[in-house]
Structures are given as structure tokens and as C-alpha cells.
Design an enzyme around this catalytic site. Sequence first.
Site, PDB file in Angstrom:
ATOM      1  N   ASN A 402      -4.703  -0.098   6.876  1.00  0.00           N
ATOM      2  CA  ASN A 402      -4.711   1.360   6.892  1.00  0.00           C
ATOM      3  C   ASN A 402      -3.773   1.933   5.840  1.00  0.00           C
ATOM      4  O   ASN A 402      -4.230   2.434   4.813  1.00  0.00           O
ATOM      5  CB  ASN A 402      -4.327   1.847   8.289  1.00  0.00           C
ATOM      6  CG  ASN A 402      -4.568   3.323   8.465  1.00  0.00           C
ATOM      7  OD1 ASN A 402      -4.748   4.050   7.502  1.00  0.00           O
ATOM      8  ND2 ASN A 402      -4.566   3.773   9.696  1.00  0.00           N
ATOM      9  N   ASP A 403      -2.489   1.825   6.072  1.00  0.00           N
ATOM     10  CA  ASP A 403      -1.545   2.442   5.147  1.00  0.00           C
ATOM     11  C   ASP A 403      -1.640   1.867   3.733  1.00  0.00           C
ATOM     12  O   ASP A 403      -1.460   2.589   2.766  1.00  0.00           O
ATOM     13  CB  ASP A 403      -0.120   2.266   5.666  1.00  0.00           C
ATOM     14  CG  ASP A 403       0.109   3.098   6.914  1.00  0.00           C
ATOM     15  OD1 ASP A 403      -0.554   4.140   7.048  1.00  0.00           O
ATOM     16  OD2 ASP A 403       0.940   2.707   7.743  1.00  0.00           O
ATOM     17  N   VAL A 404      -1.937   0.578   3.644  1.00  0.00           N
ATOM     18  CA  VAL A 404      -1.957  -0.038   2.311  1.00  0.00           C
ATOM     19  C   VAL A 404      -3.156   0.399   1.475  1.00  0.00           C
ATOM     20  O   VAL A 404      -3.230   0.091   0.300  1.00  0.00           O
ATOM     21  CB  VAL A 404      -1.904  -1.584   2.380  1.00  0.00           C
ATOM     22  CG1 VAL A 404      -0.592  -2.043   2.967  1.00  0.00           C
ATOM     23  CG2 VAL A 404      -3.073  -2.137   3.157  1.00  0.00           C
ATOM     24  N   ALA A 443       2.682   4.193   9.465  1.00  0.00           N
ATOM     25  CA  ALA A 443       3.433   5.203   8.735  1.00  0.00           C
ATOM     26  C   ALA A 443       3.184   6.596   9.303  1.00  0.00           C
ATOM     27  O   ALA A 443       3.899   7.531   9.007  1.00  0.00           O
ATOM     28  CB  ALA A 443       3.047   5.180   7.262  1.00  0.00           C
TER      29      ALA A 443
END
Lengths: 478, 96
Positions: A402-404, A443
Site C-alpha cells: 500500500n504505502d510503498v 502510514a
Amino acid sequence: MSDMVYYILCSFLIIGVLCGIALMSKVKHSLKGNLLSSVCMALAILITLYKYNIMSDLSLWICIAAGLVMGLWGAYKVKMINMPQVVAMLNGFGGAASAIVASIALLENQTANLFSFITGGIALGVGTVTLTGSLVAGGKLQGILPQKPVFWKKHSFIISSSLMIIVMSVLAIAISGTDRTILSVMVALCVVFSGFFGLAFTIRVGGADMPITISLLNSLSGVAGAIAGMVISDPLLISVGGVVGASGLLLTQIMCNAMNRPLKDILLGKSTVGSQGTGHGNSDESVTNISEQEAPEPMNSEKETQKTDPAAILSEAKKVIIVPGYGMALAQAQEQVKQLTDKLEEKGAEVLFAIHPVAGRMPGHMNVLLCEVDIPYEKLCEMDEINPRFKECDVALVVGANDVVNPAANTAIGTPIYGMPVLEVDKARHIIICNYDLKPGYAGVENPLYRRKEGVTLLLGDARDTIEKLISKIQTGL
Amino acid sequence: MSPFFMIVIFVISTIVGYKLIRNVPSLLHTPLMSGMNALSGITIIGALSATGAAVRTGNRLFGFLAIFLAMLNVSGGFAVTHRMLGMFRQKEAQNE
């Protein structure tokens, strides 16, 4: 054995270990490198036994044998997904051993001068911090302890005061000299507060920031060894400990850069979040999942936002890039990813993997998981290498990351992930996202890809089920 | 050995180690870490010499624990690294 001969032997062993590390820079030679290092270690043990004339001390051999058997047994039993915990525990054991060495040297009056008293105190402290810190990190990774950062009242005050007490006890150890009572009390004080310090500082680091914590503890275990080496004046111990310390520090640095967050913030548990790619928004959820080693139950499996048939898109794709994240590890979907890869390759597609440096729970975690299911390592690409290729690929398949992959990292100023280098999946012609739900990642920053109308297919639910369905659809579509 | 000399050894090893490790691709970071882990078990030589020289029973028992833990660290670390690197190697053989 004279000191001179010993030092010469030591320098050979050090060179051997360094060559072993140098061999690790190529996958081809890495196995040889590991063997070389282990042979050097075995020789170091034998030379030490010979040098101190303790070859015939049977009890030492029994301890060595017990450790050897336990270590080998554990190493062949452990599952690859549990590797982060294992590394954390091993770090802790190394730190504990160094702390014990220092305490024996101090209490047995093997320490001769002020320098060895001071280093003895420091080694004791660093070793104990490594032990308790690693135990907490391991507990968090195993899901025994809460993944979320734990904050106490006046946490920073508690930490700094215990650090003060540690420093003072080290100084007291140094000046107490040969007075055994004071020395014993101070050693105990140093151990207790170092242990507490290790606990207090690891407990407020979030689960997703564990790659950094483990690297740091790795570094500390080496430093503890090196300082213990100074206590007993052993060049081999000092040197190898220093190398390990450097390695851990380098990895810590790489991880911090990849997350674009200063080390200080992570250790302070700032912004209660990490920047981990996973389909889970709620970290408590992941706790249970990790501990049970089971895939999460799908909540609303692929019923919404399915505009075009993802199986059809994948069947026609010529270039596919798969982006794995921690969600893949949680769902244990590696095997399915491998099957999907084979299917697509059968159809003539080129499949590559994009690995973000902080995907997973330790550096290189995704690589190990994918290699375990026989995906050739040549297909695993680092971020800088793969990013320019997203624009020429037909499909980017995100599995539990997700965040990456969150393009908001480039635009959302002030969020924890702002400025973090991400995998540019948004450049791909079509994106298929297999995530557990639509919640933001660790995050806490919403992913604009989820709301994009064109070129994005969301497949919600357990990654393993989703990919299995994809595979069967592609098969029947034949 | 003088303290100064020991610190010099420490600093040089750190720098050389840093330079060498920088060449290790991120692909191999997990095995690198477990390998380094095994190396940090080098403290076993300290444990052996300190325990061998220890006279008090309590200290000796502690020393035994240190030897056990350090050896666990060494053997577990190397074996796990070997296992992981083996997975990387396999594919190469297949591709050739």
C-alpha cells in the site's frame, strides 16, 4: 601460544571473514562466502581453546555442543516468514553473551586497568540493551506484544533518566576498582537499568518500523561484542564486532533513507505509524494474523469496483510487474503468486517483480519469500531499476502493498510518507490491486489509486483467495 | 595490547566492513543480516576465555550460559544463512 603468533593468526581469520563478506556481493559466490566465514569462526573457537589451554575442559565442549545442536535444529525448523523474529532473537543472544563476558571479566578481576573497567561497563550495558530490545522486537514481530507503539506516561523522561543511571553506574564500575561489593552492586544496577532501557525504547517503535529496529539491534550486538573484545584485549573479537556493527548501521541507514524518515523519529515512535506496504489498515488485526499464521478472512471479497475483468487484462498483457508487500506475507500468498507468474509466462508475458527496500518486516524480506517458492532472483528488481519500466508495462499487479506504491508520497506534504521514494505503479497502463481492504496503510495516508476511475481494478479480500480466483479465471478463459 | 591500538583496530574494521557491505545487493540483505548475526557470535571466544579462567562457581555457570547462547547464535546464524542462500542458488542452476 605467544601473543605474536595469536595476533598473526587473528589477522588471517579477520581477512578470511572480510573475504567471506566480499563474496556476498555476488549471489553466485555468496554461499562460498558464508562457508568461508563459518570456517573462520570454527578455527577461531579452536585457536581460543588452544591458546588458553582449555581444550580439555569438558564442560566447555558440552556447552558448545548444546548450542550447536540447538542452533542447527532451529535453523532448519524455522519458516521463512518467521525469519525477522529469528534474526531478532539471535541478535539478543549475541548481545546477552557479550554482556555475560563483560560481567565475568569484571567480577573475576580479569580486568587490569581503567580502560578495561570502563569498556567492561559499556559492554555490559550495550549487551543487555541488545538482549531486552531484541526480546521486545521479537515479541512484537511474533505478535505476542502489541504492534502499535506503546507510550508510557513521561516516556522520554523515563528513558533519559534510565540512560543517566546506566552512565553513572558505568562510571562507578570504573572507579570502584577492586572493591568487590561496590562493583557487584554497580554491575547489577547497570544490568537492571540497561535491560529496562532496551525494553522502554523498543516498546514504542511500531511494528512496521521493525526493519529499522532489527538493523539497529544487529549493529548493537556487534558493537557489544567489539567492546567486550576490548575488555579482554582480543583483536579478533574487536575487529569482527566492528564489522558487524558497521553492517547493521549501514542497513539501518538504507532503511531510513528508503522511508525518508530520520532514525530519531522512528526510535521516538513519532507519527504512530510506519510506512509499510500492506493491505491492512489496522495494525491490531495484523497482530492476530501473524500469531495465528493464518490468512485473514475476506470481508467483502471482490464485489465492488470491478469494472473490467482483471483476468482478461492479465491474459492479454505482454509485460507484467508484480509488486509484493507485507500483505502477501501475511496471507501466505507467495505460492499463488508463483503459480500466477507461471501461468502468465506460459502465455508469453514477461513478468518482473518490483521490490521496495522497506517491503516486509526486515531488509530483503520479500526476496527471501519469493525465492523460497522458486521465483528466479533475476526477476526481483530493485526500485531504481524497475521504476522507469512501469510506463512500458501493461499491468502492474499490487499484492498486499500500500504505502510503498502510494503516489501521495510525492504530493501529500506533511504526511509521514511525503518524500518517501515509492514504486511508480501509477505510470502503468493498468493497475490491479489485490489488497485486504481500502483502508490506508500503516502510514495512514489515503491512497489516491483507490479512487482513480480509469485503469485501476481493485480486488479486495485475502490475497491468496484473490489470486487463486484470478488463476482459475485465466485458465478457464483459455 | 594498548587501548589506543584496540580502538584503532575497531575503527579500521568498521570502515573496511562498511565499504565491503555496501557492495552487497539489497536482494541479499536478509541473508547478509543473518550472516552478520552469526558473526556477532564471535563473542564466543570471549566467553570461552573468560569462563576458562573463571574460578568462582557462579561465574562459571554464567559463562556456560554465555557459551551456549553465543554458539546458538553462531550455528543458527550460519545455518539459516546457508539455507536462504541455497534458495537463491537453486534458481541459477535451473536457468543455466
